[in-house]
Scaffold this active site. Structure first.
Site, PDB file in Angstrom:
ATOM      1  N   ALA A   8       0.818  -1.189   0.098  1.00 35.85           N
ATOM      2  CA  ALA A   8       0.159  -0.017  -0.085  1.00 35.85           C
ATOM      3  C   ALA A   8       0.824   1.214  -0.098  1.00 35.85           C
ATOM      4  O   ALA A   8       0.222   2.388   0.178  1.00 35.85           O
ATOM      5  CB  ALA A   8      -1.011   0.142   1.246  1.00 35.85           C
ATOM      6  N   SER A   9       2.077   1.032  -0.158  1.00 32.10           N
ATOM      7  CA  SER A   9       3.149   2.404  -0.004  1.00 32.10           C
ATOM      8  C   SER A   9       2.892   3.163  -1.484  1.00 32.10           C
ATOM      9  O   SER A   9       3.579   4.311  -1.431  1.00 32.10           O
ATOM     10  CB  SER A   9       4.517   2.241   0.410  1.00 32.10           C
TER      11      SER A   9
ATOM     12  N   TYR B 197       5.947 -13.146 -14.595  1.00 32.50           N
ATOM     13  CA  TYR B 197       5.029 -12.084 -13.887  1.00 32.50           C
ATOM     14  C   TYR B 197       3.285 -12.736 -14.538  1.00 32.50           C
ATOM     15  O   TYR B 197       2.722 -13.021 -13.618  1.00 32.50           O
ATOM     16  CB  TYR B 197       5.133 -10.777 -14.564  1.00 32.50           C
TER      17      TYR B 197
END
Length: 278
Positions: free
Chosen positions: A12-13, A150
């Site tokens: 969440a940063s 990914y």
């Protein structure tokens, strides 16, 4: 005391995770947010009684367990879980080392599993809750050269989420796998992208794909992360469960193309491929 739901958001940063946390707090929700460095969260989000920043190593199950324990202890409950943390490992299949591939799965898949494993008992005890597993439209349509690892992690998240939705439904827990297209965050320009340690010159298409993402698509993504956050918030309150949540016009277009491709492939070999019974 607020009666708004308690959200637990990983990664969440920055990026979509940060935007989601900011929008949730504006709307009066209580939010526990995780990052590898709690200081980054404190810098990005003003202190509030409704906000609990947590430093968590998602690859460490005990760290994840402790974060969930702190969330429930601090707010008294946990209602919505958002598995948002992840990063993109670039590189053709033969370029990537075993260590690079495993690290990607450790964060994008096993880190998510750590959260689910320790969040589920709390949600199950309450007989309610909503889990959002953030994948990517690349977890549904995988034709991006250089993004194989990914993509593999995101396909894993999609399949895992579909099964979890069935497992959790009898306990009143809803599960949505979110498959965004391109949203204008710093994902393509930050430490969220890892280059292969040993790139090979033969893969021109991989180099072109990498350059296109970092030099052309970056900064020009069509999706607004604030609007994406609004969709997640609305879905968390909606009465009807949506398991597959595509986000963005580009995600819808790519998904439609993939469906058409699969249907065409099936029709091409249908007579031979279905004549396999005893």
């Amino acid at each position: 005391m607020s009666t708004k739901k308690v959200w637990f958001v990983t990664g969440a940063s920055q990026g979509l995770g940060l935007t989601l946390v900011q929008e949730l707090l504006k709307a009066g929700y209580r939010v526990a947010a995780t990052s590898r460095k709690a200081a980054a969260l404190r810098e990005a989000v003003p202190a509030s009684e409704h906000f609990l920043p947590l430093e968590v190593d998602l690859t460490n199950e005990e760290s994840v367990k402790q974060a969930i324990r702190e969330t429930v202890s601090h707010f008294g409950s946990m209602d919505v879980v958002v598995n948002n943390a992840g990063y993109g490992q670039l590189g053709a299949v033969e370029e990537l080392t075993d260590e690079e591939v495993r690290r990607s799965f450790d964060v994008n898949v096993f880190g998510l599993l750590h959260v689910l494993r320790h969040a589920m008992p709390h949600l199950r005890a309450r007989q309610s809750g909503h889990i959002f597993n953030i994948a990517s439209v690349a977890g549904y349509s995988g034709n991006f050269p250089g993004w194989s690892t990914y993509i593999a992690t995101k396909f894993a998240v999609v399949g895992l989420s579909e099964a979890l939705a069935e497992e959790a439904a009898p306990f009143g827990i809803r599960v949505s796998v979110v498959m965004p297209g391109y949203f204008r965050t710093n994902f393509l320009a930050s430490g969220s992208l890892a280059q292969p340690a040993h790139a090979l010159d033969v893969y021109a298409n991989v180099r072109e794909s990498s350059a296109a993402h970092t030099e052309q698509i970056n900064g020009n993504q069509p999706g607004d992360p604030v609007k994406a956050a609004a969709v997640l918030m609305a879905q968390a309150e909606a009465p009807k469960q949506v398991v597959h949540l595509f986000l963005g016009e580009d995600a819808y277009a790519r998904a439609a193309t993939q469906m058409k491709t699969v249907t065409t492939d099936m029709a091409e070999v249908a007579t031979m491929a279905t004549a396999t019974a005893f």
